[in-house]
Design a protein around this motif. Structure first.
Motif, PDB file in Angstrom:
ATOM      1  N   PRO A  73      -2.276  -5.044 -12.569  1.00  0.00           N
ATOM      2  CA  PRO A  73      -2.943  -6.317 -12.275  1.00  0.00           C
ATOM      3  C   PRO A  73      -3.220  -6.553 -10.791  1.00  0.00           C
ATOM      4  O   PRO A  73      -4.170  -7.254 -10.453  1.00  0.00           O
ATOM      5  CB  PRO A  73      -1.983  -7.365 -12.837  1.00  0.00           C
ATOM      6  N   ALA A  74      -2.437  -5.942  -9.913  1.00  0.00           N
ATOM      7  CA  ALA A  74      -2.683  -6.119  -8.480  1.00  0.00           C
ATOM      8  C   ALA A  74      -4.007  -5.480  -8.080  1.00  0.00           C
ATOM      9  O   ALA A  74      -4.801  -6.081  -7.342  1.00  0.00           O
ATOM     10  CB  ALA A  74      -1.535  -5.508  -7.669  1.00  0.00           C
ATOM     11  N   LYS A  75      -4.272  -4.275  -8.556  1.00  0.00           N
ATOM     12  CA  LYS A  75      -5.543  -3.606  -8.241  1.00  0.00           C
ATOM     13  C   LYS A  75      -6.703  -4.352  -8.894  1.00  0.00           C
ATOM     14  O   LYS A  75      -7.753  -4.545  -8.278  1.00  0.00           O
ATOM     15  CB  LYS A  75      -5.502  -2.158  -8.733  1.00  0.00           C
ATOM     16  N   PHE A  76      -6.507  -4.790 -10.138  1.00  0.00           N
ATOM     17  CA  PHE A  76      -7.539  -5.548 -10.842  1.00  0.00           C
ATOM     18  C   PHE A  76      -7.891  -6.811 -10.052  1.00  0.00           C
ATOM     19  O   PHE A  76      -9.060  -7.101  -9.826  1.00  0.00           O
ATOM     20  CB  PHE A  76      -7.051  -5.913 -12.247  1.00  0.00           C
ATOM     21  N   SER A  77      -6.864  -7.538  -9.610  1.00  0.00           N
ATOM     22  CA  SER A  77      -7.089  -8.780  -8.855  1.00  0.00           C
ATOM     23  C   SER A  77      -7.800  -8.515  -7.535  1.00  0.00           C
ATOM     24  O   SER A  77      -8.680  -9.277  -7.136  1.00  0.00           O
ATOM     25  CB  SER A  77      -5.762  -9.485  -8.592  1.00  0.00           C
ATOM     26  N   ALA A  78      -7.415  -7.433  -6.859  1.00  0.00           N
ATOM     27  CA  ALA A  78      -8.050  -7.101  -5.576  1.00  0.00           C
ATOM     28  C   ALA A  78      -9.532  -6.781  -5.761  1.00  0.00           C
ATOM     29  O   ALA A  78     -10.374  -7.254  -4.991  1.00  0.00           O
ATOM     30  CB  ALA A  78      -7.330  -5.935  -4.923  1.00  0.00           C
ATOM     31  N   LEU A  79      -9.854  -5.980  -6.767  1.00  0.00           N
ATOM     32  CA  LEU A  79     -11.261  -5.653  -7.033  1.00  0.00           C
ATOM     33  C   LEU A  79     -12.054  -6.906  -7.432  1.00  0.00           C
ATOM     34  O   LEU A  79     -13.185  -7.108  -7.002  1.00  0.00           O
ATOM     35  CB  LEU A  79     -11.364  -4.597  -8.137  1.00  0.00           C
ATOM     36  N   TYR A  80     -11.444  -7.737  -8.269  1.00  0.00           N
ATOM     37  CA  TYR A  80     -12.090  -8.963  -8.724  1.00  0.00           C
ATOM     38  C   TYR A  80     -12.363  -9.904  -7.548  1.00  0.00           C
ATOM     39  O   TYR A  80     -13.458 -10.438  -7.408  1.00  0.00           O
ATOM     40  CB  TYR A  80     -11.202  -9.653  -9.760  1.00  0.00           C
ATOM     41  N   LYS A  81     -11.351 -10.066  -6.692  1.00  0.00           N
ATOM     42  CA  LYS A  81     -11.506 -10.958  -5.538  1.00  0.00           C
ATOM     43  C   LYS A  81     -12.570 -10.447  -4.578  1.00  0.00           C
ATOM     44  O   LYS A  81     -13.353 -11.222  -4.032  1.00  0.00           O
ATOM     45  CB  LYS A  81     -10.171 -11.120  -4.807  1.00  0.00           C
ATOM     46  N   GLU A 111     -15.181  -8.733  -5.399  1.00  0.00           N
ATOM     47  CA  GLU A 111     -16.488  -8.910  -6.049  1.00  0.00           C
ATOM     48  C   GLU A 111     -16.912 -10.382  -6.103  1.00  0.00           C
ATOM     49  O   GLU A 111     -18.055 -10.721  -5.832  1.00  0.00           O
ATOM     50  CB  GLU A 111     -16.438  -8.325  -7.468  1.00  0.00           C
ATOM     51  N   TYR A 112     -15.969 -11.259  -6.484  1.00  0.00           N
ATOM     52  CA  TYR A 112     -16.333 -12.650  -6.756  1.00  0.00           C
ATOM     53  C   TYR A 112     -15.796 -13.662  -5.748  1.00  0.00           C
ATOM     54  O   TYR A 112     -16.127 -14.840  -5.820  1.00  0.00           O
ATOM     55  CB  TYR A 112     -15.857 -13.040  -8.164  1.00  0.00           C
ATOM     56  N   GLY A 113     -14.931 -13.235  -4.822  1.00  0.00           N
ATOM     57  CA  GLY A 113     -14.429 -14.136  -3.797  1.00  0.00           C
ATOM     58  C   GLY A 113     -13.293 -15.033  -4.227  1.00  0.00           C
ATOM     59  O   GLY A 113     -12.876 -15.910  -3.478  1.00  0.00           O
ATOM     60  N   THR A 114     -12.789 -14.873  -5.408  1.00  0.00           N
ATOM     61  CA  THR A 114     -11.679 -15.670  -5.913  1.00  0.00           C
ATOM     62  C   THR A 114     -10.786 -14.789  -6.772  1.00  0.00           C
ATOM     63  O   THR A 114     -11.224 -13.751  -7.256  1.00  0.00           O
ATOM     64  CB  THR A 114     -12.191 -16.873  -6.726  1.00  0.00           C
ATOM     65  N   THR A 115      -9.554 -15.217  -6.939  1.00  0.00           N
ATOM     66  CA  THR A 115      -8.642 -14.419  -7.778  1.00  0.00           C
ATOM     67  C   THR A 115      -8.858 -14.760  -9.251  1.00  0.00           C
ATOM     68  O   THR A 115      -9.168 -15.902  -9.593  1.00  0.00           O
ATOM     69  CB  THR A 115      -7.169 -14.677  -7.402  1.00  0.00           C
ATOM     70  N   PRO A 116      -8.689 -13.773 -10.122  1.00  0.00           N
ATOM     71  CA  PRO A 116      -8.899 -14.023 -11.543  1.00  0.00           C
ATOM     72  C   PRO A 116      -7.711 -14.757 -12.143  1.00  0.00           C
ATOM     73  O   PRO A 116      -6.604 -14.743 -11.606  1.00  0.00           O
ATOM     74  CB  PRO A 116      -9.018 -12.620 -12.127  1.00  0.00           C
ATOM     75  N   LYS A 117      -7.952 -15.388 -13.267  1.00  0.00           N
ATOM     76  CA  LYS A 117      -6.852 -16.005 -14.020  1.00  0.00           C
ATOM     77  C   LYS A 117      -6.395 -14.976 -15.032  1.00  0.00           C
ATOM     78  O   LYS A 117      -7.079 -14.700 -16.009  1.00  0.00           O
ATOM     79  CB  LYS A 117      -7.345 -17.271 -14.716  1.00  0.00           C
TER      80      LYS A 117
END
Length: 77
Positions: free
Chosen positions: A57-65, A67-73
């Motif tokens: 989830p840490a890598k997922f959150s970093a990639l998501y942030k 791309e979209y500028g915010t952390t995922p839920k």
């Protein structure tokens, strides 16, 4: 050959590369293929992205942030 020169026979046998099936070689190439952005994962490997969300989830959150500028839920299952 081994009776005449054991060391040369051993070196010749150790130089032989083990057999790899074509299936295992293809799976290895696909697994090593690293995508650089969240969008690339979405387009080319959505299953890996879903797996990453659970297993890393840490890598997922970093990639998501990135791309979209915010952390995922990340919701628990």
């Amino acid at each position: 050959m081994a009776e005449a020169n054991f060391d040369a026979a051993k070196a010749a046998i150790n130089a032989i590369t083990p057999y790899k099936s074509i299936t295992s070689q293809l799976a290895t190439v696909e697994a090593e293929d690293e995508y650089k952005s969240f969008r690339e994962y979405q387009e080319k490997a959505p299953a890996l992205l879903a797996e990453m969300k659970i297993n890393n989830p840490a890598k997922f959150s970093a990639l998501y942030k990135k791309e979209y500028g915010t952390t995922p839920k990340l919701s628990a299952l």
